[in-house]
Design an enzyme around this catalytic site. Structure first.
Site, PDB file in Angstrom:
ATOM      1  N   ARG A  85      11.485   1.255  -7.990  1.00 34.75           N
ATOM      2  CA  ARG A  85      10.318   2.014  -7.513  1.00 34.75           C
ATOM      3  C   ARG A  85      10.737   3.440  -7.192  1.00 34.75           C
ATOM      4  O   ARG A  85      11.299   3.720  -6.130  1.00 34.75           O
ATOM      5  CB  ARG A  85       9.698   1.347  -6.285  1.00 34.75           C
ATOM      6  CG  ARG A  85       8.390   2.004  -5.835  1.00 34.75           C
ATOM      7  CD  ARG A  85       7.741   1.212  -4.704  1.00 34.75           C
ATOM      8  NE  ARG A  85       6.548   1.853  -4.167  1.00 34.75           N
ATOM      9  CZ  ARG A  85       5.323   1.760  -4.690  1.00 34.75           C
ATOM     10  NH1 ARG A  85       5.124   1.059  -5.772  1.00 34.75           N
ATOM     11  NH2 ARG A  85       4.299   2.370  -4.124  1.00 34.75           N
ATOM     12  N   SER A 329      14.430   2.173  -3.500  1.00 31.51           N
ATOM     13  CA  SER A 329      14.505   3.431  -2.746  1.00 31.51           C
ATOM     14  C   SER A 329      13.128   3.890  -2.288  1.00 31.51           C
ATOM     15  O   SER A 329      13.008   4.590  -1.290  1.00 31.51           O
ATOM     16  CB  SER A 329      15.138   4.533  -3.608  1.00 31.51           C
ATOM     17  OG  SER A 329      14.247   4.949  -4.632  1.00 31.51           O
ATOM     18  N   ASP A 330      12.071   3.522  -3.048  1.00 31.98           N
ATOM     19  CA  ASP A 330      10.723   4.065  -2.845  1.00 31.98           C
ATOM     20  C   ASP A 330      10.779   5.591  -2.821  1.00 31.98           C
ATOM     21  O   ASP A 330      10.130   6.243  -1.993  1.00 31.98           O
ATOM     22  CB  ASP A 330      10.083   3.513  -1.574  1.00 31.98           C
ATOM     23  CG  ASP A 330       8.568   3.721  -1.552  1.00 31.98           C
ATOM     24  OD1 ASP A 330       7.986   3.923  -2.629  1.00 31.98           O
ATOM     25  OD2 ASP A 330       7.975   3.703  -0.466  1.00 31.98           O
ATOM     26  N   HIS A 331      11.549   6.157  -3.740  1.00 33.64           N
ATOM     27  CA  HIS A 331      11.755   7.595  -3.849  1.00 33.64           C
ATOM     28  C   HIS A 331      10.419   8.289  -4.123  1.00 33.64           C
ATOM     29  O   HIS A 331       9.785   8.047  -5.143  1.00 33.64           O
ATOM     30  CB  HIS A 331      12.738   7.869  -4.989  1.00 33.64           C
ATOM     31  CG  HIS A 331      13.065   9.298  -5.212  1.00 33.64           C
ATOM     32  ND1 HIS A 331      13.943   9.999  -4.414  1.00 33.64           N
ATOM     33  CD2 HIS A 331      12.663  10.170  -6.174  1.00 33.64           C
ATOM     34  CE1 HIS A 331      14.064  11.235  -4.870  1.00 33.64           C
ATOM     35  NE2 HIS A 331      13.286  11.356  -5.929  1.00 33.64           N
TER      36      HIS A 331
END
Length: 449
Positions: A85, A329-331
């Protein structure tokens, strides 16, 4: 050789075809041989971009004379991380991130494969956009970039996207990104269609009506800050619906993010029933809680919001037990203009590609998680869910590898991060675990100074 900030990129064909051996390393990874050598030191031999051998027998005395040898000095060597993600900015949001900058950050953080979110401008809902992403990744990327495509046209949650054509073009999974599909009938049709192509559905579970104007976790802390809250039930209600649709359709379903104990109960029931359901948790929700927001720190304004400390601990325990499959990471890069605003008005999101591993190592240092489990949740499990050949130290697997010292300390300096935006929740935090080397297909794409 092309040099980047704090990194070296190498593309020499002579180097690529020369056998490369990483020796004197602590090997951590999901190899069938791991039980034999995980307690000692060993090495990895790379030939033509693939792992030719791994284990204690890969030592300098046993290698061919023409091999290039890198002595790791006892550092950890593991598969490269796979992030399911991340927002990469292209197309349409290049002011926030580009594939070049996102993959530079990924390489520096030990991430060798990124599953890119589809909620771009335009969204990834046509085969031509998938092709654009693949070409841009090939031309400007340092690590592998796999596109995920939209579940519904325009991400509007109304009409199903052409899943078959998008998959044929190269889409690895199907999602509406940060958009939750309200209409259960539409989602049912999308999941049924995806099942026919054996495609993975990734859905962000949130009841937008119940979440309303909430900007942080609902509870006492939000009340004291004078901010509107998002109840835990906003996630759980939609997740429960989604799991029931997975049972109804037989589609492979992956919950993009779970953040509450209510969600964990739903996932546990689904897995006990044998449903093809998996889930992920962000590194932020594993290592931070709502109290870290402190004096309205907007870099910690996330969606879903950070939860209470007891919820964080339950997430870590669920990860340790294997109930939670994957760490992401949900960057989500956001520029200064959208973050340096009053908390309620600031955009959600934080960058995380470059700090995901180091943040995860905090859980190892505290004794909450083993290093083997941390690496498995960042490598093997996402590879299994996405059906990728990398993510393991098996002979014949792609040589996507990283070398890192899990105990080397450093302080996060946003100015030195490779992402275009600097909205890290770990600004000036003391971390451990520097990545020293990142290889993709046997080629060095990052080498720390």
């Amino acid at each position: 050789m092309v040099e980047g900030r704090g990194a070296k990129m190498m593309f020499s064909s002579a180097i690529a075809h020369q056998p490369l051996a990483l020796v004197n390393a602590r090997l951590v990874g999901a190899s069938s041989l791991s039980a034999e050598w995980r307690r000692g030191r060993g090495g990895v031999l790379i030939v033509d971009g693939l792992i030719r051998d791994a284990g204690p027998g890969v030592a300098q005395a046993n290698l061919p004379s023409h091999a290039r040898i890198l002595d790791c000095g006892g550092d950890v060597v593991s598969p490269g991380l796979i992030d399911m993600r991340a927002f990469v900015g292209e197309p349409g949001a290049e002011h926030r991130e580009t594939i070049a900058s996102a993959t530079a950050a990924a390489a520096a953080g030990g991430v060798t494969t990124i599953l890119a979110r589809p909620d771009t401008f335009p969204p990834v809902d046509e085969a031509s956009v998938v092709d654009f992403l693949l070409r841009r990744a090939r031309d400007t990327g340092r690590v592998r970039v796999a596109p995920s495509a939209a579940l519904t046209q325009g991400l509007r949650g109304e009409e199903i996207a052409e899943i078959g054509l998008l998959q044929q073009a190269g889409a690895l999974a199907f999602s509406d990104g940060a958009h939750s599909i309200r209409n259960a009938r539409v989602l049912r049709r999308a999941m049924s269609y995806a099942r026919d192509f054996d495609a993975l559905v990734i859905h962000y579970a949130e009841d937008r009506d119940l979440a309303g104007e909430g900007v942080m976790n609902e509870g006492e802390f939000a009340t004291r800050l004078g901010l509107s809250g998002v109840p835990r039930e906003a996630e759980a209600i939609v997740l429960d619906r989604d799991v029931r649709l997975a049972a109804l359709t037989g589609a492979r379903y992956h919950a993009a993010l779970v953040t509450t104990s209510l969600s964990l109960e739903i996932i546990a029931r689904a897995k006990a029933a044998g449903l093809p359901v998996t889930c992920a948790v962000s590194i932020n929700h594993l290592t931070l809680n709502e109290s870290d927001i402190g004096d309205y720190r907007t870099f910690l304004k996330l969606s879903p919001p950070l939860r209470r400390e007891d919820e964080r601990r339950e997430l870590v325990a669920a990860l340790a037990s294997g109930l939670i499959d994957v760490i992401v990471s949900d960057h989500n890069p956001q520029d200064v203009e959208t973050k340096r605003l009053p908390f309620a008005e600031a955009e959600d999101g934080a960058i995380g590609l470059e700090t995901m591993l180091s943040a995860g190592l905090r859980l190892v240092s505290s004794g909450e998680l083993t290093l083997d489990r941390l690496i498995e949740a960042m490598t093997l499990r996402p590879a299994e869910i996405l059906r990728l050949p990398q993510g393991r130290l098996d002979v014949g697997a792609p040589a996507d590898l990283i070398r890192f010292d899990p105990e080397e300390p450093y302080v996060v300096d946003p100015a030195k991060l490779h992402s275009r935006c600097k909205n890290t929740p770990f600004d000036e935090a003391r971390m451990e675990g520097r990545v020293k080397l990142t290889l993709v297909g046997g080629e060095i794409v990052y080498e720390g100074e």
